[in-house]
Design an enzyme around this catalytic site. Sequence first.
Site, PDB file in Angstrom:
ATOM      1  N   HIS A  49      -0.006   5.398 -10.554  1.00  0.00           N
ATOM      2  CA  HIS A  49       1.084   6.372 -10.532  1.00  0.00           C
ATOM      3  C   HIS A  49       2.378   5.702 -10.988  1.00  0.00           C
ATOM      4  CE1 HIS A  49       1.387   4.641  -6.363  1.00  0.00           C
ATOM      5  NE2 HIS A  49       2.658   4.576  -6.737  1.00  0.00           N
TER       6      HIS A  49
HETATM    7  P1  TYD Z   1      -0.192   5.841  -2.549  1.00  0.00           P
HETATM    8  O1  TYD Z   1       1.244   5.516  -2.747  1.00  0.00           O
HETATM    9  O2  TYD Z   1      -0.866   6.740  -3.556  1.00  0.00           O
HETATM   10  O3  TYD Z   1      -1.016   4.483  -2.406  1.00  0.00           O
HETATM   11  P2  TYD Z   1      -1.645   3.498  -3.518  1.00  0.00           P
HETATM   12  O4  TYD Z   1      -0.715   3.501  -4.685  1.00  0.00           O
HETATM   13  O5  TYD Z   1      -1.733   2.180  -2.826  1.00  0.00           O
HETATM   14  O6  TYD Z   1      -3.004   3.990  -3.864  1.00  0.00           O
HETATM   15  O7  TYD Z   1      -0.354   6.451  -1.098  1.00  0.00           O
HETATM   16  C1  TYD Z   1      -1.634   6.700  -0.526  1.00  0.00           C
HETATM   17  C2  TYD Z   1      -1.488   7.807   0.504  1.00  0.00           C
HETATM   18  O8  TYD Z   1      -0.588   7.415   1.545  1.00  0.00           O
HETATM   19  C3  TYD Z   1      -0.941   9.087  -0.099  1.00  0.00           C
HETATM   20  O9  TYD Z   1      -1.621  10.171   0.524  1.00  0.00           O
HETATM   21  C4  TYD Z   1       0.489   9.126   0.328  1.00  0.00           C
HETATM   22  C5  TYD Z   1       0.490   8.339   1.639  1.00  0.00           C
HETATM   23  N1  TYD Z   1       1.757   7.590   1.864  1.00  0.00           N
HETATM   24  C6  TYD Z   1       2.626   7.987   2.857  1.00  0.00           C
HETATM   25  O10 TYD Z   1       2.393   8.973   3.592  1.00  0.00           O
HETATM   26  N2  TYD Z   1       3.789   7.265   3.049  1.00  0.00           N
HETATM   27  C7  TYD Z   1       4.103   6.197   2.284  1.00  0.00           C
HETATM   28  O11 TYD Z   1       5.170   5.559   2.474  1.00  0.00           O
HETATM   29  C8  TYD Z   1       3.197   5.799   1.228  1.00  0.00           C
HETATM   30  C9  TYD Z   1       3.487   4.633   0.343  1.00  0.00           C
HETATM   31  C10 TYD Z   1       2.032   6.533   1.064  1.00  0.00           C
END
Ligand code: TYD
Length: 141
Positions: A49
């Site tokens: 992302h």
């Molecule tokens: P994401 O940022 O997509 O993680 P990665 O890039 O490591 O795969 O986040 C994964 C999930 O966690 C998504 O459902 C959003 C949630 N999330 C939160 O609720 N709060 C946060 O601060 C973060 C970073 C993620």
Amino acid sequence: MNKLIKIKKIYTPETGSLSFFEAKKDIPFEIKRIYYTYDVPVDIKRGMHAHKDLDQVLWCPYGIIEVVLDNGENKKTYLLDSPNKLLLIGSGIWREVYWKKKGSVLCVAASDYYNEDDYIRNYDTFLNYVKEGYWKDENKL
Ligand code: TYD
């Protein structure tokens, strides 16, 4: 903004090492949120992302994590293989994060609170933002 920096390591032979960084001094923004990712199987990819408007600093206190940054024009690969390396990532950068060692931990400090509306989770949508010049020259790699 998008670069790897090395912070100090205070090493004492008998008791080990300590590293630190300070907001608005070692990193160019105030921190509103800290999160960390762990228990990730080796060779699994996370991230995938970009953010519309968010600065982040990534570091790996234990393990080896590879981060590929992509501004829609170029890609650069960084290895977080030491607790005193920080990777600064600004807005408009697509990231892919690979766990290279069992037990690796990825820590992130961010300039803002969690907001799903700030995420761009589709690569083609990201490329459209780049083409429109959404970040102007802010997302140089
Ligand atoms: P994401 O940022 O997509 O993680 P990665 O890039 O490591 O795969 O986040 C994964 C999930 O966690 C998504 O459902 C959003 C949630 N999330 C939160 O609720 N709060 C946060 O601060 C973060 C970073 C993620």
